[in-house]
Motif scaffolding. Sequence first.
Motif, PDB file in Angstrom:
ATOM      1  N   UNK A 331       0.837  -1.196   0.000  1.00  0.00           N
ATOM      2  CA  UNK A 331       0.000   0.000   0.000  1.00  0.00           C
ATOM      3  C   UNK A 331       0.875   1.251   0.000  1.00  0.00           C
ATOM      4  N   UNK A 332       0.340   2.341  -0.514  1.00  0.00           N
ATOM      5  CA  UNK A 332       1.018   3.632  -0.334  1.00  0.00           C
ATOM      6  C   UNK A 332       0.539   4.182   1.001  1.00  0.00           C
ATOM      7  N   UNK A 333       1.358   4.018   2.014  1.00  0.00           N
ATOM      8  CA  UNK A 333       0.970   4.340   3.392  1.00  0.00           C
ATOM      9  C   UNK A 333       1.310   5.792   3.704  1.00  0.00           C
ATOM     10  N   UNK A 334       0.642   6.715   3.020  1.00  0.00           N
ATOM     11  CA  UNK A 334       0.966   8.131   3.197  1.00  0.00           C
ATOM     12  C   UNK A 334       0.767   8.551   4.645  1.00  0.00           C
ATOM     13  N   UNK A 335       1.789   9.175   5.192  1.00  0.00           N
ATOM     14  CA  UNK A 335       1.742   9.672   6.571  1.00  0.00           C
ATOM     15  C   UNK A 335       2.915  10.616   6.780  1.00  0.00           C
TER      16      UNK A 335
END
Length: 368
Positions: A331-335
Amino acid sequence: MNPLLQRLGIDLPIIQGPMAGADTPRLATAVSQAGGLGMLGCGMRSPEAMAEAAAAVRAATGKPFGMNLFVQAMPSPDPAVVQAAMARLAPLYAEFGLAPEAPARWCEDFGAQFEALIAARPAVASFTFGILDAAQVRRLKDEAGSFVIGTATTPAEALAWQAVGADAVCASGMEAGGHRGTFLPRSGMAEGGGQPSAEDFAAGMIGTMALVPQCVDALSIPVIAAGGIMDGRGIAAAQALGAQAAQLGTAFLACAESGIVPAQRAAMAAAGAMDTRVTRIYSGRPARGIVNAMMERLAGDEASVPPYPVQNALTGPLRRAAAAQGRADHLSLWAGQGVAAARALPAAELMAQLAREWRTACGALSMS
């Protein structure tokens, strides 16, 4: 209450970051209802979905809310570049039983989205990835009655937004999660609407504490601080630097009302202060997220991936398959850098906690 809050009609200097693909009408409603400004990230929403989301918020609250768009042109990538990108991703596609295939289109049509935005008439219209022209800003003000906010990662970008008539600028520091909003090369406006270079993005990695006061000093319009702000102390600190409000994204990402999948919630809960990195491998545009297997596996290809939105469209099937299988590793775990401080609370409870912390911090600052 400062002039920005009066103009927006909100009680607290808290703006929920417009997290495209992760925010929801429920989240925007809860933030607005609690006295902040809820936002809908519409960069990946179709015009029809934009209208539906705005209607859902209006049906739930009479409070003001905002909508955000990505300023982008529909690309026409070299077929050879696309084929090379798909070849690099082929092993990952195979792991999920997928066949690499170019999409019918690379992104939503910005022109159609812009018309939908005017039709939706949100209290606030904000923009990332690029800049409007003065005529577009006037249309938003005259036809939609919207307060226009532009995103800037450098003082030069902030000044460019002021020059086209924006009402405020969101100064986004390098600590922020998700995509970097950089749009100006160091030498000035990009010719032909081209994207900034890797060197331009690197030069735009200015921290929030350095960026905000420079923008405040350069502008005659309000500045909103973003990047690494997770609690009321951060909001008060942003105001001490001259910002009139703070925009929080990662802090709201952990709320029950956000649209992230369980695998991303688990990854956020386990993340520490050193677990985020800026990468191009998911979307083709530098973005900060939690390090995972896909990020590390493709790190060597970063310089070769096509720019946003081409790479974003090509990795979309992989990310959707990973979400369906509960796999955070792809996943693209944007944070943002403050992810370890995220609190998994309902949005209304988080807003109340942020307000208490902010008032306490403001009191401490006034006594010091």
